[in-house]
Scaffold this active site. Structure first.
Site, PDB file in Angstrom:
ATOM      1  N   GLU A  48       0.993   3.817   1.893  1.00  0.00           N
ATOM      2  CA  GLU A  48       1.504   4.185   3.210  1.00  0.00           C
ATOM      3  C   GLU A  48       2.684   3.303   3.617  1.00  0.00           C
ATOM      4  O   GLU A  48       3.698   3.809   4.119  1.00  0.00           O
ATOM      5  CB  GLU A  48       0.403   4.036   4.284  1.00  0.00           C
ATOM      6  CG  GLU A  48      -0.831   4.858   4.019  1.00  0.00           C
ATOM      7  CD  GLU A  48      -1.939   4.117   3.294  1.00  0.00           C
ATOM      8  OE1 GLU A  48      -3.106   4.355   3.636  1.00  0.00           O
ATOM      9  OE2 GLU A  48      -1.641   3.315   2.376  1.00  0.00           O
TER      10      GLU A  48
ATOM     11  N   CYS B 211      -6.102   1.908   5.989  1.00  0.00           N
ATOM     12  CA  CYS B 211      -6.750   0.675   6.418  1.00  0.00           C
ATOM     13  C   CYS B 211      -6.133   0.203   7.744  1.00  0.00           C
ATOM     14  O   CYS B 211      -5.182   0.796   8.253  1.00  0.00           O
ATOM     15  CB  CYS B 211      -6.586  -0.405   5.348  1.00  0.00           C
ATOM     16  SG  CYS B 211      -4.878  -1.005   5.172  1.00  0.00           S
TER      17      CYS B 211
ATOM     18  N   HIS C 107       0.853  -1.190   0.000  1.00  0.00           N
ATOM     19  CA  HIS C 107       0.000   0.000   0.000  1.00  0.00           C
ATOM     20  C   HIS C 107       0.886   1.235   0.000  1.00  0.00           C
ATOM     21  O   HIS C 107       2.051   1.186   0.427  1.00  0.00           O
ATOM     22  CB  HIS C 107      -0.890   0.017   1.239  1.00  0.00           C
ATOM     23  CG  HIS C 107      -1.957  -1.025   1.238  1.00  0.00           C
ATOM     24  ND1 HIS C 107      -3.035  -0.973   2.085  1.00  0.00           N
ATOM     25  CD2 HIS C 107      -2.124  -2.149   0.490  1.00  0.00           C
ATOM     26  CE1 HIS C 107      -3.819  -2.000   1.868  1.00  0.00           C
ATOM     27  NE2 HIS C 107      -3.287  -2.740   0.905  1.00  0.00           N
TER      28      HIS C 107
ATOM     29  N   CYS D  61      -2.326  -0.507   7.547  1.00  0.00           N
ATOM     30  CA  CYS D  61      -1.498   0.691   7.484  1.00  0.00           C
ATOM     31  C   CYS D  61      -1.486   1.442   8.811  1.00  0.00           C
ATOM     32  O   CYS D  61      -0.452   1.981   9.209  1.00  0.00           O
ATOM     33  CB  CYS D  61      -1.956   1.588   6.339  1.00  0.00           C
ATOM     34  SG  CYS D  61      -1.627   0.807   4.726  1.00  0.00           S
TER      35      CYS D  61
END
Length: 151
Positions: free
Chosen positions: A57, A85, A55, A88
């Site tokens: 992040e 999410c 992701h 993260c």
């Protein structure tokens, strides 16, 4: 951080999101600041990297840790186009990020107010500030256009 400065940095995160989009990835972008300098950047790349944890992040945090040669980054600020999410947010806690600024909410998987409120969980060993809604319309529009083009 004042709103104008947050918007300036969010534009950098939006640039990252557009890079991901150009690679066929869901357009989420993130940057990590320390002492008002970008030390990490990332855009969603799970398809390209065959990595479900890639992701935006996570990639920004990984780069920042390499740059700073430290797995903890107290005083850092994560700026991301979409609400993070659960995975993260877990990484944010481990890194000891001081503040998370995000653009659009994620009602399906957002962990900082939309679906879950992990920043309020008293059992966590680290707390951080959350600033939602920075350039929210622009961040949400990028996602909506991406998914509309896929239908």
């Amino acid at each position: 951080m004042d709103r104008a400065t947050a918007e300036m940095w969010m534009r950098e995160a939006l640039d990252e999101a557009r890079k991901g989009e150009s690679e066929g990835e869901v357009p989420v972008g993130a940057i990590l600041l320390l002492n008002e300098k970008i030390i990490g950047r990332g855009h969603n790349s799970p398809i390209r990297l065959n990595d479900p944890t890639a992701h935006a992040e996570i990639l920004a945090l990984r780069q920042a840790a390499r740059v700073s040669q430290n797995y903890r980054l107290p005083g850092s600020i994560l700026i991301v186009t979409i609400e993070p999410c659960i995975m993260c947010v877990g990484a944010v806690i481990q890194v000891r990020v001081e503040e998370v600024i995000y653009g659009a909410a994620d009602p399906k998987a957002g962990a900082l107010g939309s679906r879950f409120q992990l920043q309020d969980w008293a059992a966590l060993n680290h707390t951080f500030r959350v600033v939602p809604g920075v350039l929210e319309a622009e961040c949400a529009s990028l996602m909506k256009q991406f998914f509309a083009s896929r239908r």
